[in-house]
Design a protein around this motif. Structure first.
Motif, PDB file in Angstrom:
ATOM      1  N   ARG A   1      20.801  -0.568  94.875  1.00 23.31           N
ATOM      2  CA  ARG A   1      21.282   0.225  93.756  1.00 23.31           C
ATOM      3  C   ARG A   1      22.267   1.257  94.302  1.00 23.31           C
ATOM      4  NH1 ARG A   1      16.203  -2.336  94.146  1.00 23.31           N
ATOM      5  NH2 ARG A   1      15.389  -2.786  92.066  1.00 23.31           N
ATOM      6  N   ASN A   2      23.545   1.105  93.948  1.00 25.35           N
ATOM      7  CA  ASN A   2      24.591   2.010  94.438  1.00 25.35           C
ATOM      8  C   ASN A   2      24.492   2.183  95.955  1.00 25.35           C
ATOM      9  OD1 ASN A   2      23.845   3.845  91.509  1.00 25.35           O
ATOM     10  ND2 ASN A   2      25.602   2.523  91.753  1.00 25.35           N
ATOM     11  N   GLN A   3      24.356   1.079  96.650  1.00 22.40           N
ATOM     12  CA  GLN A   3      24.167   1.104  98.107  1.00 22.40           C
ATOM     13  C   GLN A   3      25.469   0.736  98.813  1.00 22.40           C
ATOM     14  OE1 GLN A   3      21.191  -1.664  99.495  1.00 22.40           O
ATOM     15  NE2 GLN A   3      21.307  -0.975 101.618  1.00 22.40           N
ATOM     16  N   THR A   4      25.771   1.440  99.880  1.00 24.74           N
ATOM     17  CA  THR A   4      26.974   1.169 100.671  1.00 24.74           C
ATOM     18  C   THR A   4      26.571   0.785 102.088  1.00 24.74           C
ATOM     19  OG1 THR A   4      28.215   2.797  99.376  1.00 24.74           O
ATOM     20  CG2 THR A   4      29.176   2.087 101.452  1.00 24.74           C
ATOM     21  N   LEU A   5      27.128  -0.311 102.577  1.00 23.80           N
ATOM     22  CA  LEU A   5      26.907  -0.768 103.951  1.00 23.80           C
ATOM     23  C   LEU A   5      28.258  -0.968 104.612  1.00 23.80           C
ATOM     24  CD1 LEU A   5      24.139  -3.551 103.602  1.00 23.80           C
ATOM     25  CD2 LEU A   5      23.845  -1.258 104.535  1.00 23.80           C
ATOM     26  N   LYS A   6      28.477  -0.360 105.748  1.00 21.10           N
ATOM     27  CA  LYS A   6      29.740  -0.527 106.471  1.00 21.10           C
ATOM     28  C   LYS A   6      29.494  -1.328 107.732  1.00 21.10           C
ATOM     29  CE  LYS A   6      33.808   1.938 108.201  1.00 21.10           C
ATOM     30  NZ  LYS A   6      34.716   0.990 107.509  1.00 21.10           N
ATOM     31  N   HIS A   7      30.141  -2.474 107.830  1.00 24.86           N
ATOM     32  CA  HIS A   7      30.064  -3.336 109.017  1.00 24.86           C
ATOM     33  C   HIS A   7      31.468  -3.446 109.602  1.00 24.86           C
ATOM     34  CE1 HIS A   7      26.166  -5.670 107.706  1.00 24.86           C
ATOM     35  NE2 HIS A   7      26.001  -4.367 107.734  1.00 24.86           N
ATOM     36  N   GLY A   8      31.839  -2.498 110.438  1.00 26.12           N
ATOM     37  CA  GLY A   8      33.170  -2.540 111.042  1.00 26.12           C
ATOM     38  C   GLY A   8      34.260  -2.419 109.989  1.00 26.12           C
ATOM     39  N   ALA A   9      35.135  -3.431 109.935  1.00 25.32           N
ATOM     40  CA  ALA A   9      36.260  -3.404 108.997  1.00 25.32           C
ATOM     41  C   ALA A   9      35.857  -3.788 107.578  1.00 25.32           C
ATOM     42  CB  ALA A   9      37.360  -4.353 109.488  1.00 25.32           C
ATOM     43  N   VAL A  10      34.609  -4.193 107.388  1.00 24.40           N
ATOM     44  CA  VAL A  10      34.153  -4.628 106.070  1.00 24.40           C
ATOM     45  C   VAL A  10      33.128  -3.634 105.525  1.00 24.40           C
ATOM     46  CG1 VAL A  10      33.178  -6.520 104.713  1.00 24.40           C
ATOM     47  CG2 VAL A  10      34.474  -7.022 106.801  1.00 24.40           C
ATOM     48  N   THR A  11      33.374  -3.156 104.311  1.00 19.81           N
ATOM     49  CA  THR A  11      32.422  -2.252 103.652  1.00 19.81           C
ATOM     50  C   THR A  11      31.917  -2.935 102.390  1.00 19.81           C
ATOM     51  OG1 THR A  11      33.588  -0.298 104.466  1.00 19.81           O
ATOM     52  CG2 THR A  11      32.056   0.025 102.639  1.00 19.81           C
ATOM     53  N   TYR A  12      30.593  -2.968 102.243  1.00 20.92           N
ATOM     54  CA  TYR A  12      29.963  -3.603 101.088  1.00 20.92           C
ATOM     55  C   TYR A  12      29.440  -2.523 100.146  1.00 20.92           C
ATOM     56  CZ  TYR A  12      29.913  -7.564 104.329  1.00 20.92           C
ATOM     57  OH  TYR A  12      30.262  -8.535 105.224  1.00 20.92           O
ATOM     58  N   PHE A  13      29.706  -2.711  98.868  1.00 22.74           N
ATOM     59  CA  PHE A  13      29.189  -1.839  97.826  1.00 22.74           C
ATOM     60  C   PHE A  13      28.266  -2.694  96.960  1.00 22.74           C
ATOM     61  CE2 PHE A  13      33.341  -0.513  99.202  1.00 22.74           C
ATOM     62  CZ  PHE A  13      33.247   0.868  99.355  1.00 22.74           C
ATOM     63  N   LEU A  14      26.974  -2.412  97.018  1.00 14.20           N
ATOM     64  CA  LEU A  14      25.994  -3.284  96.367  1.00 14.20           C
ATOM     65  C   LEU A  14      25.310  -2.556  95.218  1.00 14.20           C
ATOM     66  CD1 LEU A  14      25.409  -3.545  99.817  1.00 14.20           C
ATOM     67  CD2 LEU A  14      24.607  -5.722  98.906  1.00 14.20           C
ATOM     68  N   ASP A  15      25.328  -3.175  94.051  1.00 15.70           N
ATOM     69  CA  ASP A  15      24.617  -2.610  92.913  1.00 15.70           C
ATOM     70  C   ASP A  15      24.189  -3.745  91.985  1.00 15.70           C
ATOM     71  OD1 ASP A  15      23.806  -0.100  91.450  1.00 15.70           O
ATOM     72  OD2 ASP A  15      24.952  -1.099  89.893  1.00 15.70           O
ATOM     73  N   GLY A  16      22.898  -3.774  91.675  1.00 17.77           N
ATOM     74  CA  GLY A  16      22.348  -4.866  90.873  1.00 17.77           C
ATOM     75  C   GLY A  16      22.539  -4.693  89.377  1.00 17.77           C
ATOM     76  N   ALA A  17      23.583  -4.000  88.948  1.00 17.18           N
ATOM     77  CA  ALA A  17      23.830  -3.781  87.524  1.00 17.18           C
ATOM     78  C   ALA A  17      23.896  -5.110  86.781  1.00 17.18           C
ATOM     79  CB  ALA A  17      25.134  -3.006  87.338  1.00 17.18           C
ATOM     80  N   HIS A  18      23.213  -5.187  85.624  1.00 15.32           N
ATOM     81  CA  HIS A  18      23.236  -6.438  84.862  1.00 15.32           C
ATOM     82  C   HIS A  18      23.170  -6.207  83.350  1.00 15.32           C
ATOM     83  CE1 HIS A  18      19.023  -5.596  86.071  1.00 15.32           C
ATOM     84  NE2 HIS A  18      18.759  -5.906  84.813  1.00 15.32           N
ATOM     85  N   THR A  19      23.438  -4.985  82.920  1.00 18.05           N
ATOM     86  CA  THR A  19      23.615  -4.694  81.499  1.00 18.05           C
ATOM     87  C   THR A  19      24.946  -3.968  81.338  1.00 18.05           C
ATOM     88  OG1 THR A  19      22.594  -2.495  81.508  1.00 18.05           O
ATOM     89  CG2 THR A  19      21.113  -4.392  81.251  1.00 18.05           C
ATOM     90  N   MET A  20      25.403  -3.837  80.094  1.00 18.26           N
ATOM     91  CA  MET A  20      26.692  -3.187  79.866  1.00 18.26           C
ATOM     92  C   MET A  20      26.682  -1.730  80.356  1.00 18.26           C
ATOM     93  SD  MET A  20      28.824  -5.324  78.672  1.00 18.26           S
ATOM     94  CE  MET A  20      30.092  -4.306  77.919  1.00 18.26           C
TER      95      MET A  20
END
Length: 575
Positions: free
Chosen positions: A362-381
């Motif tokens: 939920r609103n999680q950020t992971l940085k792996h070197g040159a790649v940054t992931y923004f993860l959020d399980g949003a599934h409603t409007m």
């Protein structure tokens, strides 16, 4: 796709073998009839994956599916059935009262609210239990002790205790076994009793009134933000959904709600009066004071402020009842017409609890070197709009610190009855260079673990949904017009006219992530991971990803998608 079918088929065969092993041990006298929650043994030789494969049969077995179909037309039967299975498992509703439960429902934010509440009360030194759904990577995440998923050994031991009792009694109950979520709910109650927690936070699965968690009498109830979701079960209006959510309210049990849409609030007030439940509306987080300075939240996003306020009210009421000799802010139970609850001065422990809360996916950020992931399980409007707001602000902060051009990629999937096209429309303004779609299949090889298998949806349906999502994305762009592809975000300058993102569909989450990152994430480049081969024409599209200084990837639309991604991006989560 043939390889994916082989995974499912192999799992089914393996599950049958596991059951044969279990029955053999019973017949050999290693498992007798044990109805006391204190005496049932662990079946020796049965491992964690054996338990998970057996659990997965409750997704598909005929009796479980028949239960679901019958109860959709007669929802009241769900609670009666749950009590029946609970008794067959050797437990009683009266025993559950020992768990000093906090019960939380809502459309969005109920898990985050529970996470905040759990962390606050654990900071006071209490031993906490926390039951939530769904899991991201491993099933045992749903059952937590002191904030951590129970270990594989504990899960396995308690699983076979409950499964054994239910299996032994099914002959006198028409061969019935509980469906997947109902079984895990009973298992969670059993674990919390055995592990002697001081309190249990119970997150509702779907709805409230007829959810199988609603057999308890909690110490306090909470209702987080309400919206439209699960309409086939709960109804297609906010009023119908509010009625279902208000079903967890109990006579004389204090309850709190975040601020709700007017029509939903009216229904909740009526439910509270009808039931005889004192109900309060939570104040804004800014209304609280703290001697230790500004209040910071461990979870990102402005929408978490209402969840944090709800958690503070729930924690405060629980503390008043549990530790009466302490001077926690008091409240009156005389009014039941939903007045605003009192904001109070936060103790340093509460402030620390809010700041140290973690809730992956939920609103999680992971940085792996040159790649940054923004993860959020949003599934409603509503949750997707919150996700867009969070991603827009957070990604821009990262882009300002980038050493050169940044490529933006969307990885999306949605499941069930949810309106994918409407959610995708909200994502169009984020100016993605690529929109990538894949089913919630972690990887198309037999090594994928049983924790993330879903037998209720066919592979064909999942892939068809992805293709539909791709068409919806193209449709949104054709309506909006564009000035042609502008495939890289130049430094941190504001973007100009809307750009048309290139689209791709992959058969699994791993194959999508491997293509997006182009070998630039060392975690995904692990030699132990199979590399998905793609056509040269698809590889040619990736040149711009290779040239970008950084790649920013938003993964959203489904918690199951986020969980499948985390399995690969955070290897520790699978151990």
């Amino acid at each position: 796709m043939v390889r994916v079918w082989r995974v499912s088929h192999a799992s089914s065969v393996f599950t049958a073998r596991v059951r044969q092993r279990y029955l053999a041990r019973r017949l050999a006298g290693l498992s007798g009839r044990h109805y006391s929650a204190k005496t049932a043994p662990h079946v020796p030789g049965m491992e964690y994956q054996d338990a998970i494969c057996t659990l997965n049969t409750l997704q598909t077995n005929v009796s479980a599916l028949d239960q679901v179909r019958r109860e959709r037309g007669h929802p009241q039967q769900q609670l009666l059935a749950t009590k029946g299975f609970l008794e067959r498992a050797g437990l009683s509703v009266e025993e559950l009262n020992q768990l000093n439960i906090i019960h939380v429902t809502g459309t969005k934010g109920k898990g985050s609210t529970c996470a905040f509440t759990e962390r606050i009360l654990r900071s006071y030194g209490f031993r906490t239990g926390f039951y939530s759904s769904p899991h991201l990577v491993q099933v045992r995440e749903r059952i937590r002790i002191n904030g951590q998923p129970i270990g594989k050994e504990l899960f396995t031991k308690y699983f076979w205790q409950i499964y054994g009792r239910l299996d032994e009694t099914k002959g006198t109950h028409g061969g019935t076994m509980p469906a997947y979520f109902r079984f895990l709910t009973i298992l969670a109650f059993h674990v919390f009793l055995q592990e002697k927690v001081d309190l249990a936070l119970i997150e509702v699965g779907i709805g409230g009134a007829y959810d199988c968690t609603n057999i308890i009498r909690p110490w306090v109830c909470g209702i987080s933000s309400l919206g439209i979701d699960h309409t086939q079960i709960l109804g297609d209006t906010i009023e119908k959904i509010a009625w279902q959510k208000g079903g967890i309210l109990k006579p004389g049990v204090p309850a709190f709600t975040t601020k709700q849409p007017e029509n939903a609030m009216t229904v909740l007030k009526d439910r509270a009066k009808e039931i005889g439940c004192p109900l309060w509306v939570c104040p804004d987080l800014d209304d609280y004071t703290a001697d230790s300075g500004p209040v910071h939240l461990g979870l990102a996003g402005l929408h978490q402020q209402s969840n944090a306020s709800l958690a503070l009210q729930l924690s405060n009421v629980w503390l008043q009842r549990s530790v009466p000799d302490k001077s926690f802010p008091s409240f009156s139970m005389e009014k039941t017409v939903a007045p605003q609850a009192m904001a109070f001065n936060l103790s340093p422990i509460m402030v620390k609890g809010l700041a140290s809360t973690e809730w992956p996916g939920r609103n999680q950020t992971l940085k792996h070197g040159a790649v940054t992931y923004f993860l959020d399980g949003a599934h409603t409007m509503r949750s997707m709009q919150a996700c867009v707001d969070w991603f827009t602000e957070t990604a821009l902060q990262h882009e300002r610190n980038a050493s050169g051009p940044v490529a933006r990629v969307l990885l999306f999937n949605a499941t069930g009855e949810r309106d994918s096209a409407a959610m995708l429309k909200l994502l169009v303004p984020c100016q993605f260079d690529f929109a990538v779609f894949c089913p919630n299949i972690t990887e198309a090889i037999a090594s994928c673990n049983a924790d993330q298998q879903n037998f209720n949806v066919s592979v064909e349906n999942m892939v068809t949904r992805c293709l539909d999502n791709e068409r919806s994305w193209h449709l949104h762009h054709s309506r909006g017009g564009n000035s042609g592809p502008q495939l890289l975000i130049q430094d941190s300058l504001p973007l100009g006219p809307e750009k048309k993102a290139d689209t791709l569909v992959f058969p699994s989450i791993l194959s999508a992530l491997q293509w997006i990152t182009q070998g630039r994430d060392s975690v995904l480049a692990n030699p132990g991971k199979a590399v998905f081969m793609v056509k040269p024409s698809i590889m040619a599209k990736a040149a711009l990803l290779c040239d970008a200084a950084e790649i920013h990837v938003l993964i959203t639309g489904s918690l199951h998608l986020v969980g499948g991604a985390l399995k690969h991006l955070d290897p520790a989560s699978s151990k």
